[in-house]
Design an enzyme around this catalytic site. Structure first.
Site, PDB file in Angstrom:
ATOM      1  N   SER A   1       0.829  -1.202   0.000  1.00 44.02           N
ATOM      2  CA  SER A   1       0.000   0.000   0.000  1.00 44.02           C
ATOM      3  C   SER A   1       0.863   1.252   0.000  1.00 44.02           C
ATOM      4  CB  SER A   1      -0.909  -0.009   1.229  1.00 44.02           C
ATOM      5  OG  SER A   1      -0.139  -0.023   2.406  1.00 44.02           O
ATOM      6  N   GLN A   2       0.201   2.401  -0.206  1.00 40.01           N
ATOM      7  CA  GLN A   2       0.923   3.674  -0.249  1.00 40.01           C
ATOM      8  C   GLN A   2       1.489   4.026   1.120  1.00 40.01           C
ATOM      9  OE1 GLN A   2       1.639   5.494  -2.986  1.00 40.01           O
ATOM     10  NE2 GLN A   2       2.886   6.743  -1.649  1.00 40.01           N
TER      11      GLN A   2
END
Length: 650
Positions: free
Chosen positions: A254-255
């Site tokens: 994920s970011q």
């Protein structure tokens, strides 16, 4: 091993009464969850996979599904790299260890993408574990498998996932707990199942055992009705799926995970992914609050999520359950991308009993082969050299630990120039720390003696002013000299160069104080202002090394001088610009002036001027005032042009 049609909550009574626990198989961590027959390779025999420990298949579709699974692809790549294959349960444990578990899809194209992403990531993360030699104690502390097995004579084995049973159940009581599952409550059993990975979410509340029919009331005659359709063993009561953009394809997570590892990214895609993570978190929590009453009546809550994503489900106000809830479970097998069909598949996998067909003789032979395959403990060497003992750190008391914690907090606030928290902290703890001028302990690793010296070295102007004015820190305490064999740090060299710039040079080992650590003029001016405002506090001009006091009148005088200098500079700049403009002005041709001469009768006075008057006087003699002004302006213009030509020729 095959999945039977038997539901774990409604087994036939005759089969249930004949079950006995399979204790040895329950302790096998490196084999399949079910006892497997020897690999049979023949054209007429059952289909089998020679890579995944000889697992057999009933039909071609099941074999093809196995070849597309992540477990089979992982074993193939491991075998090509010279490693050992793992069982399905062991592969599930490896997947649980990853930050984000597999996010496959039902299509073959997405499976190929997962093969290039997740399986490769799993192989790279477990590479060091393959080359590690087994320890002698590994056979004593082996983990349990995901499935627990029961034997029914003569040749039937029934298995179910042990996570369905209550937590912390002794293995000897598994059969007893399994029999308790057959007594379904009147309202039926309900489970909650949630999955989140790669921005995808799927959730459902399902009934895993049907409700019982209400008995007819007393005195009421039973009516003849058509036979009711049998109720399904499992039923989905609520379900919801949604997706948010949170992960960049093939970038490994994920970011938020990428920001924590590599720093805060500022691209447009990163902003969209952060927004997607927040929106996904809000959507899931709103759904949990909406389903709160249904979740409260669930017997089990199954969650598939990474370690960071699990906080979404219980780390907020109004959560329907907390992280210590005994109903929480994780899926004991690999899962694919969170979808509605994946929820259904996992539900069938959990509620359908696993079945295999082996006689007692075959089971006994498998147990003997497993015991023979266990690594034997190595004999200890006869001569063992004692390892050098490491110096033991003295154990600190609670008071010393508390004091160290206070010093760490104080130094952190000083280094970060957090003035307001520092004021509040020193108001409470200054006595416990020994005063504002107490020496910084050596265990902190700081080379400065006091808080004032550390603040001056860091260049925090407001903090230095507060320490001198309000806290009345002592500026005459000397800076510690480096010990023998210790080189002075770069900060000390920078301070020496600053001191030499001010006209003072320190010899090695000379006495220095807080003022000598100041690198900038604003910090030095703070000392000089305090010396002018409070001359009787310390020996400013002597022990404190302050060269001179700086009063308000002196600062105003310096400011006035600066204004005069700035004004003079501005005037010179304006003059230079005016000269440049004169140079750049184009030359204009001389204007011819026609002079109208009036006939004036000669007089004695004019006759007396012959030969004695100047050319200028002769030119304007007898002209009107307006004409004289025009002639004068023309003369001045020609003189200015001559001067400009002279300047240009130079």
């Amino acid at each position: 091993m095959q999945t039977s049609h038997h539901h774990i909550f409604s087994l036939p009574p005759e089969l249930l009464d004949s079950l006995t626990p399979r204790n040895l198989v329950n302790r096998i961590p490196s084999r399949l969850p079910t006892p497997e027959p020897p690999v049979v390779v023949s054209k007429s025999g059952p289909r089998a996979c020679a890579i995944c420990n000889g697992i057999t298949f009933l039909d071609l579709d099941e074999q093809r599904a196995h070849f597309r699974s992540d477990w089979h692809r992982y074993n193939v790549k491991t075998r090509l790299n010279g490693g050992k294959t793992v069982s399905e349960a062991a592969f599930g444990q490896l997947v649980e260890g990853l930050e984000d578990s597999l996010s496959g899809s039902e299509s073959s194209e997405d499976d190929e993408d997962d093969d290039s992403d997740t399986v490769n990531t799993l192989i790279s993360k477990t590479k060091d574990l393959k080359t590690r030699s087994p320890s002698p104690q590994s056979s004593k502390t082996q983990p349990l498998t995901a499935l627990t097995w029961f034997h029914s004579p003569p040749s039937t084995q029934i298995g179910l996932y042990r996570t369905i049973l209550p937590l912390k159940t002794d293995p000897g009581l598994y059969l007893q707990e399994f029999k308790k599952l057959q007594r379904n409550p009147p309202e039926g059993r309900t489970w909650a199942m949630f999955m989140v990975a790669g921005g995808h979410f799927a959730g459902a509340v399902v009934r895993v055992s049907p409700e019982e029919d209400d008995p007819p009331e007393e005195g009421e005659k039973p009516r003849k009705k058509k036979p009711k359709k049998p109720k399904p063993e499992t039923e989905i009561l609520l379900h919801k799926t949604f997706h948010r953009y949170t992960t960049r394809r093939k970038q490994g997570g994920s970011q938020s995970t990428n920001d924590n590892a590599k720093g805060f990214a500022k691209s447009a895609g990163a902003l969209l992914r952060r927004y997607g993570e927040q929106a996904l978190r809000d959507d899931i929590r709103n759904l949990l609050q909406e389903w709160a009453e249904d979740i409260a009546s669930c017997e089990r809550i199954w969650i598939r999520a990474s370690t960071s994503n699990r906080k979404i489900f219980y780390d907020f106000e109004g959560a329907p359950f907390n992280k210590n809830d005994e109903r929480l479970r994780t899926f004991p097998f690999p899962t694919r991308r969170p979808t509605q069909s994946e929820i259904t598949r996992c539900l069938l996998e959990l509620t359908r009993a696993k079945m295999s067909r082996f006689t007692e003789e075959e089971l006994h032979a498998q147990d003997e082969a497993y015991l023979a395959s266990l690594p034997k403990p190595k004999l200890a060497p006869t001569v063992v050299q004692p390892a050098p003992e490491k110096p033991k750190q003295p154990k600190l008391s609670k008071e010393e630990e508390a004091l160290r914690e206070k010093w760490n907090r104080l130094l952190e606030m000083v280094n970060k120039a957090r003035l307001e928290p520092l004021k509040a902290f020193l108001d409470r703890e200054v006595t416990a720390l020994g005063g504002i001028d107490s020496r910084i302990p050596e265990w902190t690793g700081e080379k400065r003696a006091t808080i004032l010296q550390l603040t001056v070295q860091n260049g925090h102007e407001e903090l230095v002013q507060w320490l001198l004015e309000d806290a009345r820190a002592d500026p005459t305490i000397p800076v510690p000299s480096p010990k023998a064999g210790e080189a002075e740090d770069d900060n000390d060299e920078g301070n020496k160069s600053d001191a030499s710039d001010r006209g003072r040079v320190f010899a090695p080992g000379s006495r220095r104080v807080a003022y000598d650590l100041a690198r900038t003029k604003p910090i030095r001016d703070v000392f000089r202002r305090c010396a002018a405002a409070h001359p009787d506090w310390w020996d400013w001009l002597g022990a404190a090394h302050v060269p001179s006091a700086l009063s308000q009148e002196m600062e105003e005088g310096q400011e006035e001088k600066k204004k005069v200098r700035r004004k003079g500079l501005k005037d010179r700049v304006k003059e230079r610009e005016a000269r440049d403009k004169e140079k750049d002005r184009p030359q204009t041709p001389p204007v011819e002036v026609k002079v109208a001469v009036r006939d004036v009768p000669p007089s004695d006075s004019m006759s007396r001027r012959l030969g004695g008057a100047s050319g200028a006087a002769d030119g304007i003699a007898g002209l009107t005032p307006e004409m004289r002004a025009k002639v004068e302006r023309e003369r001045r213009a020609r003189a200015a042009e001559a001067r400009l030509k002279g300047l240009g020729g130079c």
